[in-house]
Design a protein around this motif. Structure first.
Motif, PDB file in Angstrom:
ATOM      1  N   GLY A 127      -0.576  -1.147  12.526  1.00  0.00           N
ATOM      2  CA  GLY A 127      -0.952  -2.377  11.834  1.00  0.00           C
ATOM      3  C   GLY A 127      -1.037  -2.181  10.335  1.00  0.00           C
ATOM      4  N   GLY A 128      -1.616  -1.053   9.918  1.00  0.00           N
ATOM      5  CA  GLY A 128      -1.730  -0.767   8.492  1.00  0.00           C
ATOM      6  C   GLY A 128      -0.377  -0.583   7.829  1.00  0.00           C
ATOM      7  N   MET A 129       0.539   0.079   8.532  1.00  0.00           N
ATOM      8  CA  MET A 129       1.883   0.291   7.975  1.00  0.00           C
ATOM      9  C   MET A 129       2.650  -1.029   7.879  1.00  0.00           C
ATOM     10  SD  MET A 129       2.752   3.824  10.011  1.00  0.00           S
ATOM     11  CE  MET A 129       4.321   4.215   9.242  1.00  0.00           C
ATOM     12  N   GLN A 130       2.455  -1.901   8.858  1.00  0.00           N
ATOM     13  CA  GLN A 130       3.089  -3.213   8.789  1.00  0.00           C
ATOM     14  C   GLN A 130       2.579  -3.986   7.576  1.00  0.00           C
ATOM     15  OE1 GLN A 130       2.982  -5.512  12.452  1.00  0.00           O
ATOM     16  NE2 GLN A 130       3.179  -3.663  13.685  1.00  0.00           N
ATOM     17  N   GLN A 131       1.283  -3.895   7.318  1.00  0.00           N
ATOM     18  CA  GLN A 131       0.733  -4.615   6.170  1.00  0.00           C
ATOM     19  C   GLN A 131       1.242  -4.008   4.858  1.00  0.00           C
ATOM     20  OE1 GLN A 131      -0.027  -7.523   5.844  1.00  0.00           O
ATOM     21  NE2 GLN A 131      -2.179  -7.799   6.309  1.00  0.00           N
ATOM     22  N   ARG A 132       1.440  -2.700   4.831  1.00  0.00           N
ATOM     23  CA  ARG A 132       2.046  -2.070   3.644  1.00  0.00           C
ATOM     24  C   ARG A 132       3.443  -2.622   3.398  1.00  0.00           C
ATOM     25  NH1 ARG A 132       0.980   4.399   4.322  1.00  0.00           N
ATOM     26  NH2 ARG A 132      -1.219   4.292   4.907  1.00  0.00           N
ATOM     27  N   ASP A 149      -4.380 -13.553   1.263  1.00  0.00           N
ATOM     28  CA  ASP A 149      -5.382 -14.282   2.043  1.00  0.00           C
ATOM     29  C   ASP A 149      -5.960 -13.383   3.137  1.00  0.00           C
ATOM     30  OD1 ASP A 149      -6.996 -16.161   3.160  1.00  0.00           O
ATOM     31  OD2 ASP A 149      -5.398 -17.477   3.863  1.00  0.00           O
ATOM     32  N   GLU A 150      -7.064 -12.715   2.824  1.00  0.00           N
ATOM     33  CA  GLU A 150      -7.739 -11.781   3.745  1.00  0.00           C
ATOM     34  C   GLU A 150      -6.731 -10.859   4.435  1.00  0.00           C
ATOM     35  OE1 GLU A 150     -11.361 -12.958   5.623  1.00  0.00           O
ATOM     36  OE2 GLU A 150     -10.966 -15.063   5.195  1.00  0.00           O
ATOM     37  N   PRO A 151      -5.918 -10.137   3.676  1.00  0.00           N
ATOM     38  CA  PRO A 151      -4.825  -9.374   4.270  1.00  0.00           C
ATOM     39  C   PRO A 151      -5.262  -8.195   5.123  1.00  0.00           C
ATOM     40  CG  PRO A 151      -5.053  -8.822   1.958  1.00  0.00           C
ATOM     41  CD  PRO A 151      -5.969  -9.975   2.212  1.00  0.00           C
ATOM     42  N   PHE A 152      -6.510  -7.748   4.978  1.00  0.00           N
ATOM     43  CA  PHE A 152      -6.951  -6.572   5.728  1.00  0.00           C
ATOM     44  C   PHE A 152      -7.990  -6.920   6.801  1.00  0.00           C
ATOM     45  CE2 PHE A 152      -6.411  -4.689   1.245  1.00  0.00           C
ATOM     46  CZ  PHE A 152      -5.038  -4.611   1.400  1.00  0.00           C
ATOM     47  N   ALA A 153      -8.242  -8.204   7.012  1.00  0.00           N
ATOM     48  CA  ALA A 153      -9.325  -8.624   7.905  1.00  0.00           C
ATOM     49  C   ALA A 153      -9.104  -8.188   9.350  1.00  0.00           C
ATOM     50  CB  ALA A 153      -9.500 -10.137   7.837  1.00  0.00           C
ATOM     51  N   ARG A 160      -8.532  -0.333   7.108  1.00  0.00           N
ATOM     52  CA  ARG A 160      -8.862  -1.284   6.034  1.00  0.00           C
ATOM     53  C   ARG A 160      -9.240  -0.533   4.756  1.00  0.00           C
ATOM     54  NH1 ARG A 160     -12.391  -6.705   6.866  1.00  0.00           N
ATOM     55  NH2 ARG A 160     -12.416  -7.452   4.709  1.00  0.00           N
ATOM     56  N   GLU A 161     -10.060   0.513   4.905  1.00  0.00           N
ATOM     57  CA  GLU A 161     -10.466   1.312   3.750  1.00  0.00           C
ATOM     58  C   GLU A 161      -9.257   1.959   3.092  1.00  0.00           C
ATOM     59  OE1 GLU A 161     -14.109   4.348   2.885  1.00  0.00           O
ATOM     60  OE2 GLU A 161     -12.825   4.840   4.580  1.00  0.00           O
ATOM     61  N   GLN A 162      -8.336   2.476   3.907  1.00  0.00           N
ATOM     62  CA  GLN A 162      -7.122   3.100   3.382  1.00  0.00           C
ATOM     63  C   GLN A 162      -6.265   2.080   2.635  1.00  0.00           C
ATOM     64  OE1 GLN A 162      -4.389   4.443   6.374  1.00  0.00           O
ATOM     65  NE2 GLN A 162      -3.294   5.813   4.982  1.00  0.00           N
ATOM     66  N   MET A 163      -6.148   0.876   3.212  1.00  0.00           N
ATOM     67  CA  MET A 163      -5.316  -0.151   2.595  1.00  0.00           C
ATOM     68  C   MET A 163      -5.918  -0.650   1.285  1.00  0.00           C
ATOM     69  SD  MET A 163      -2.529  -0.483   4.170  1.00  0.00           S
ATOM     70  CE  MET A 163      -2.040  -1.846   3.128  1.00  0.00           C
ATOM     71  N   GLN A 164      -7.236  -0.711   1.206  1.00  0.00           N
ATOM     72  CA  GLN A 164      -7.886  -1.098  -0.047  1.00  0.00           C
ATOM     73  C   GLN A 164      -7.546  -0.096  -1.148  1.00  0.00           C
ATOM     74  OE1 GLN A 164     -11.878  -1.186   1.418  1.00  0.00           O
ATOM     75  NE2 GLN A 164     -11.799  -3.333   2.012  1.00  0.00           N
ATOM     76  N   LYS A 165      -7.584   1.184  -0.805  1.00  0.00           N
ATOM     77  CA  LYS A 165      -7.246   2.222  -1.783  1.00  0.00           C
ATOM     78  C   LYS A 165      -5.770   2.130  -2.180  1.00  0.00           C
ATOM     79  CE  LYS A 165     -10.803   5.481  -0.212  1.00  0.00           C
ATOM     80  NZ  LYS A 165     -11.061   6.778   0.464  1.00  0.00           N
ATOM     81  N   GLU A 166      -4.903   1.868  -1.187  1.00  0.00           N
ATOM     82  CA  GLU A 166      -3.473   1.736  -1.469  1.00  0.00           C
ATOM     83  C   GLU A 166      -3.228   0.568  -2.426  1.00  0.00           C
ATOM     84  OE1 GLU A 166      -0.846   3.455  -0.696  1.00  0.00           O
ATOM     85  OE2 GLU A 166      -1.481   4.793   0.898  1.00  0.00           O
ATOM     86  N   LEU A 167      -3.921  -0.553  -2.179  1.00  0.00           N
ATOM     87  CA  LEU A 167      -3.729  -1.725  -3.022  1.00  0.00           C
ATOM     88  C   LEU A 167      -4.137  -1.436  -4.461  1.00  0.00           C
ATOM     89  CD1 LEU A 167      -2.984  -4.716  -3.302  1.00  0.00           C
ATOM     90  CD2 LEU A 167      -5.361  -5.269  -2.754  1.00  0.00           C
ATOM     91  N   LEU A 168      -5.274  -0.765  -4.635  1.00  0.00           N
ATOM     92  CA  LEU A 168      -5.729  -0.422  -5.981  1.00  0.00           C
ATOM     93  C   LEU A 168      -4.740   0.503  -6.683  1.00  0.00           C
ATOM     94  CD1 LEU A 168      -9.553   0.121  -5.379  1.00  0.00           C
ATOM     95  CD2 LEU A 168      -8.488  -1.719  -6.697  1.00  0.00           C
ATOM     96  N   ARG A 169      -4.199   1.457  -5.931  1.00  0.00           N
ATOM     97  CA  ARG A 169      -3.245   2.406  -6.511  1.00  0.00           C
ATOM     98  C   ARG A 169      -1.968   1.678  -6.934  1.00  0.00           C
ATOM     99  NH1 ARG A 169       0.943   5.213  -4.665  1.00  0.00           N
ATOM    100  NH2 ARG A 169       0.624   4.540  -2.509  1.00  0.00           N
ATOM    101  N   VAL A 170      -1.457   0.821  -6.055  1.00  0.00           N
ATOM    102  CA  VAL A 170      -0.226   0.090  -6.355  1.00  0.00           C
ATOM    103  C   VAL A 170      -0.450  -0.883  -7.512  1.00  0.00           C
ATOM    104  CG1 VAL A 170       1.416  -1.599  -5.463  1.00  0.00           C
ATOM    105  CG2 VAL A 170       0.729   0.329  -4.039  1.00  0.00           C
ATOM    106  N   GLN A 171      -1.573  -1.606  -7.488  1.00  0.00           N
ATOM    107  CA  GLN A 171      -1.850  -2.573  -8.553  1.00  0.00           C
ATOM    108  C   GLN A 171      -1.975  -1.875  -9.898  1.00  0.00           C
ATOM    109  OE1 GLN A 171      -4.764  -3.243 -10.555  1.00  0.00           O
ATOM    110  NE2 GLN A 171      -3.833  -5.076 -11.453  1.00  0.00           N
TER     111      GLN A 171
END
Length: 238
Positions: A127-132, A149-153, A160-171
């Motif tokens: 699921g996390g890889m699909q969201q990436r 819109d609540e992409p990690f809910a 979710r924690e990993q994806m939050q970190k990924e988003l910050l890194r990419v942004q």
């Protein structure tokens, strides 16, 4: 003008032949190259605000003004990938051939941590890889704003924690402009440069989150104080 400006925005829907006011005069500045978080309870109007700002719906009253470059991409709670396309083709889906620069697409896929999975299909990904992959697709479109819109809910706590970190890194690396909707105070504090609290269709409060060196620690006094203030605002009705 850089970014997006909402001026006295109203929106209502008709439910069982009865008008229901969702947004009741929202005025808001959304800066570019920042993560602006819209925070609030379920049903407060935050997703409606996102959809209006992204152009999926039209305002009933008021105005939304955009900077010179206005091109939006969306990332929803579900990845919404094409199951018959692999990661590479999902990421480039919708792009014209002339915009499919191989080096650029490779760098975006690398940025979201999917190197080696370019030929994998959604059913072969977590699921996390699909969201990436969904985030990579949004980045490949080169939007002026990404609406999330609540992409990690729907993800488990660790993903979710990993994806939050990924988003910050990419942004941070891409300098992306993001409007992010959530009902999680912790997620808002971890991600947002700016937090806008919505309550009953109105802006209840706004917070500029101080920059910190390295990863934010929500147990620091600063963030505990901010969280307490946000909770007080959400628990107080006028």
């Amino acid at each position: 003008m850089a970014g997006i400006e909402l001026i006295n925005v109203h929106k209502q829907y008709v439910v069982d032949e009865r008008p229901v006011k969702v947004l009741k005069g929202i005025s808001l500045q959304i800066p570019e190259k920042h993560i602006t978080v819209i925070l609030g309870r379920s049903g407060c109007g935050k997703t409606t605000l996102l959809r209006l700002t992204g152009g999926l719906e039209q305002v009933d009253e008021g105005e939304i003004r955009y900077g010179l470059s206005h091109k939006t991409a969306f990332v929803f709670q579900e990845p919404r990938l094409m199951p018959w396309l692999n990661v590479w083709n999902n990421v480039t889906f919708g792009l014209e051939k002339k915009d499919q620069d191989q080096e650029k697409i490779e760098s975006i896929i690398a940025a979201v941590g999917l190197c080696g999975f370019e030929k994998a299909y959604p059913s072969q990904l977590s699921g996390g890889m699909q969201q990436r992959a969904a985030i990579a697709r949004a980045l490949a479109y080169e939007p002026s704003f990404i609406m999330m819109d609540e992409p990690f809910a729907a993800l488990d706590y660790f993903t979710r924690e990993q994806m939050q970190k990924e988003l910050l890194r990419v942004q941070g690396g891409q300098g992306s402009s993001i409007l992010f909707v959530t009902h999680s105070i912790d997620e808002a504090l971890l991600l947002g440069h700016r937090i806008v609290v919505i309550e009953n269709g109105l802006v209840k409060a706004q917070y500029q989150v101080p920059e910190t060196a390295g990863e934010r620690n929500l147990l620091d006094d600063l963030f505990i104080s901010l969280k307490r203030d946000i909770i007080n605002n959400l628990n107080t009705t006028e």
